[in-house]
Design a protein around this motif. Structure first.
Motif, PDB file in Angstrom:
ATOM      1  N   GLY A   1      -6.607 -12.334  -1.024  1.00 31.01           N
ATOM      2  CA  GLY A   1      -5.843 -11.656   0.017  1.00 31.01           C
ATOM      3  C   GLY A   1      -5.939 -10.161  -0.164  1.00 31.01           C
ATOM      4  O   GLY A   1      -6.609  -9.668  -1.079  1.00 31.01           O
ATOM      5  N   LYS A   2      -5.262  -9.430   0.698  1.00 32.50           N
ATOM      6  CA  LYS A   2      -5.358  -7.970   0.687  1.00 32.50           C
ATOM      7  C   LYS A   2      -4.162  -7.355  -0.030  1.00 32.50           C
ATOM      8  O   LYS A   2      -3.010  -7.564   0.350  1.00 32.50           O
ATOM      9  N   THR A   3      -4.463  -6.585  -1.058  1.00 38.47           N
ATOM     10  CA  THR A   3      -3.440  -5.799  -1.749  1.00 38.47           C
ATOM     11  C   THR A   3      -3.393  -4.375  -1.210  1.00 38.47           C
ATOM     12  O   THR A   3      -2.417  -3.655  -1.405  1.00 38.47           O
ATOM     13  N   ASP A   4      -4.472  -3.964  -0.530  1.00 33.89           N
ATOM     14  CA  ASP A   4      -4.539  -2.605   0.020  1.00 33.89           C
ATOM     15  C   ASP A   4      -5.164  -2.674   1.409  1.00 33.89           C
ATOM     16  O   ASP A   4      -6.311  -2.230   1.613  1.00 33.89           O
ATOM     17  N   PRO A   5      -4.443  -3.234   2.390  1.00 31.06           N
ATOM     18  CA  PRO A   5      -5.046  -3.484   3.711  1.00 31.06           C
ATOM     19  C   PRO A   5      -5.475  -2.227   4.451  1.00 31.06           C
ATOM     20  O   PRO A   5      -6.297  -2.315   5.370  1.00 31.06           O
ATOM     21  N   ASP A   6      -4.968  -1.070   4.079  1.00 32.80           N
ATOM     22  CA  ASP A   6      -5.336   0.168   4.763  1.00 32.80           C
ATOM     23  C   ASP A   6      -6.296   1.018   3.947  1.00 32.80           C
ATOM     24  O   ASP A   6      -6.556   2.175   4.293  1.00 32.80           O
ATOM     25  N   GLY A   7      -6.824   0.466   2.865  1.00 30.11           N
ATOM     26  CA  GLY A   7      -7.729   1.223   2.006  1.00 30.11           C
ATOM     27  C   GLY A   7      -8.994   1.659   2.721  1.00 30.11           C
ATOM     28  O   GLY A   7      -9.495   0.965   3.615  1.00 30.11           O
ATOM     29  N   ALA A   8      -9.523   2.808   2.327  1.00 25.39           N
ATOM     30  CA  ALA A   8     -10.697   3.371   2.995  1.00 25.39           C
ATOM     31  C   ALA A   8     -11.934   2.494   2.814  1.00 25.39           C
ATOM     32  O   ALA A   8     -12.775   2.387   3.717  1.00 25.39           O
ATOM     33  N   ASP A   9     -12.067   1.878   1.645  1.00 24.40           N
ATOM     34  CA  ASP A   9     -13.216   1.021   1.353  1.00 24.40           C
ATOM     35  C   ASP A   9     -12.827  -0.422   1.675  1.00 24.40           C
ATOM     36  O   ASP A   9     -12.011  -1.024   0.981  1.00 24.40           O
ATOM     37  N   ILE A  10     -13.410  -0.982   2.734  1.00 25.71           N
ATOM     38  CA  ILE A  10     -12.998  -2.314   3.185  1.00 25.71           C
ATOM     39  C   ILE A  10     -13.335  -3.397   2.159  1.00 25.71           C
ATOM     40  O   ILE A  10     -12.800  -4.505   2.235  1.00 25.71           O
ATOM     41  N   ARG A  11     -14.204  -3.082   1.208  1.00 23.96           N
ATOM     42  CA  ARG A  11     -14.554  -4.052   0.168  1.00 23.96           C
ATOM     43  C   ARG A  11     -13.728  -3.862  -1.098  1.00 23.96           C
ATOM     44  O   ARG A  11     -13.999  -4.493  -2.117  1.00 23.96           O
TER      45      ARG A  11
END
Length: 404
Positions: free
Chosen positions: A185-195
């Motif tokens: 799942g996503k811990t940083d959904p707004d992070g600049a690096d989508i990976r």
């Protein structure tokens, strides 16, 4: 490239072939009979438990793990012919040798990325066949062929992670012995690096907020052998931060590391499935007459069998080359070859199985032969671990890059 079997591979092949003849093939019919009397359709039938004990006694156990601390310590090239043999009865042989997905991939993740506490709590029981596990990545509400689309949230709240999301086709989740999910799942959904937005956490099955809502079928099959496939809801399920695998943001990289070996293992077993289909085609062709002569004398049947043999020999060489490259230059260096076998093998084996079904007539789609179930499994692998089109897109880009 030398694809000759070394002494250890030959010895293991001999033992495994004998095990298949003596135990596995005779058990195929017994499994169906015993399953009818179970209180839970997902639990292993007695004959499977008996075969697991026998396989372990014979040293035919955890053959897939290249790390000798945990498994047999075989290279991909050594394991390839063994996985092919197991692929001839994919519903039973991988399970009884503890070489079945999704547990294999989960054990590889824990062996490579888990800390000592995680290995003690989850890896050791998986290696011993005491528990089962599931890998929760695919979601019904997004195009999961692009893993960056996943919407499940893994939020940090003090010393805990809170997991919220819905997954489906989670293999192994219906099995009563499934004790833990590896959830992406996503811990940083707004992070600049989508990976780097994704992480993986271990979620015990009995965690409050974890609900298995239904079993998912595949062409009408429930795939009891691998513990079925489930739709699972995580409703603010809380786990300690110590259940994080690796580091935050490392989920995508871990998934890629997990899928490389998984893809080639599927392809190894698919070749075994194709060999089983060819054997059944030949036995059928020499035992049935139509329009005044044996099916084996019909030109179209001869063409099917010849084309199948050519195709299998080509696929085997490509898979062996890929295994050799993974052993010598690593998964990243063999990326093109891994994608090539993932595209070519399921597609080709589906075609072989389709001809085998046709040759068997009504029997081919019945429960009296394994062909229909083999077909369902092979066809599914054109979707699983990344659909063909995703691999074709990536492979084409890599080829075109040479000319740009």
């Amino acid at each position: 490239m030398d694809f000759a079997f070394d002494a250890r591979t030959e010895e293991l092949r001999g033992r495994l072939l004998a095990f298949m003849d003596e135990y596995v093939y005779p058990a195929e019919a017994v499994v169906h009979e015993q399953r009818a009397g179970l209180d839970s359709p997902w639990r292993n039938v007695p004959v499977v438990e008996e075969l697991k004990a026998e396989a372990r006694r014979q040293g035919l156990w955890n053959l897939f793990l290249p790390d000798s601390e945990y498994g047999a310590g075989l290279t991909n090239l050594q394991y390839a012919p063994l996985a092919e043999i197991m692929g001839r009865s994919p519903q039973i042989a991988p399970t009884v040798t503890n070489c079945a997905a999704p547990d294999t991939g989960n054990m590889e993740v824990l062996a490579q990325f888990g800390d000592e506490a995680q290995k003690k709590q989850w890896l050791r029981p998986l290696l011993a066949g005491e528990i089962r596990s599931a890998f929760a990545m695919t979601e019904p509400e997004v195009a999961s062929s692009d893993a960056t689309n996943i919407t499940t949230h893994i939020e940090r709240d003090g010393d805990e992670y809170v997991v919220t999301g819905r997954k489906w086709y989670i293999s192994g989740a219906m099995h009563p012995d499934c004790a833990v999910f590896i959830v992406m799942g996503k811990t940083d959904p707004d992070g600049a690096d989508i990976r780097r937005q994704q992480s993986m956490v271990l979620v015990p099955r009995d965690t409050p907020g974890v609900t298995i809502t239904r079993a998912m079928q595949v062409f009408g099959y429930e795939d009891h052998y691998h513990g079925g496939h489930a739709e699972v809801v995580f409703d603010r399920a809380r786990v300690p931060v110590s259940h994080l695998i690796g580091e935050e943001g490392g989920g995508f990289a871990i998934a890629q590391a997990r899928l490389g070996p998984g893809r080639i293992h599927h392809c190894m077993r698919l070749i075994g499935m194709a060999e089983r289909a060819i054997e059944l085609m030949c036995r059928r062709a020499v035992s049935r007459d139509a329009f005044g002569k044996a099916l084996a004398q019909q030109g179209v049947v001869q063409n099917w069998i010849a084309d199948a043999r050519v195709a299998v020999e080509q696929l085997r060489l490509l898979v062996l080359k890929t295994a050799w490259m993974m052993d010598t230059v690593g998964n990243r260096g063999a990326h093109t070859e891994i994608q090539a076998i993932k595209i070519a093998t399921p597609r080709t084996v589906v075609g072989i199985l389709d001809r085998a079904i046709q040759l068997h007539g009504a029997g081919g789609v019945s429960q009296d032969f394994p062909l229909a179930e083999l077909y369902a499994g092979a066809r599914t692998l054109m979707l699983a671990d990344g659909p063909d089109e995703v691999h074709q897109r990536s492979l084409a880009r890599r080829e075109l890059k040479k000319y740009l």
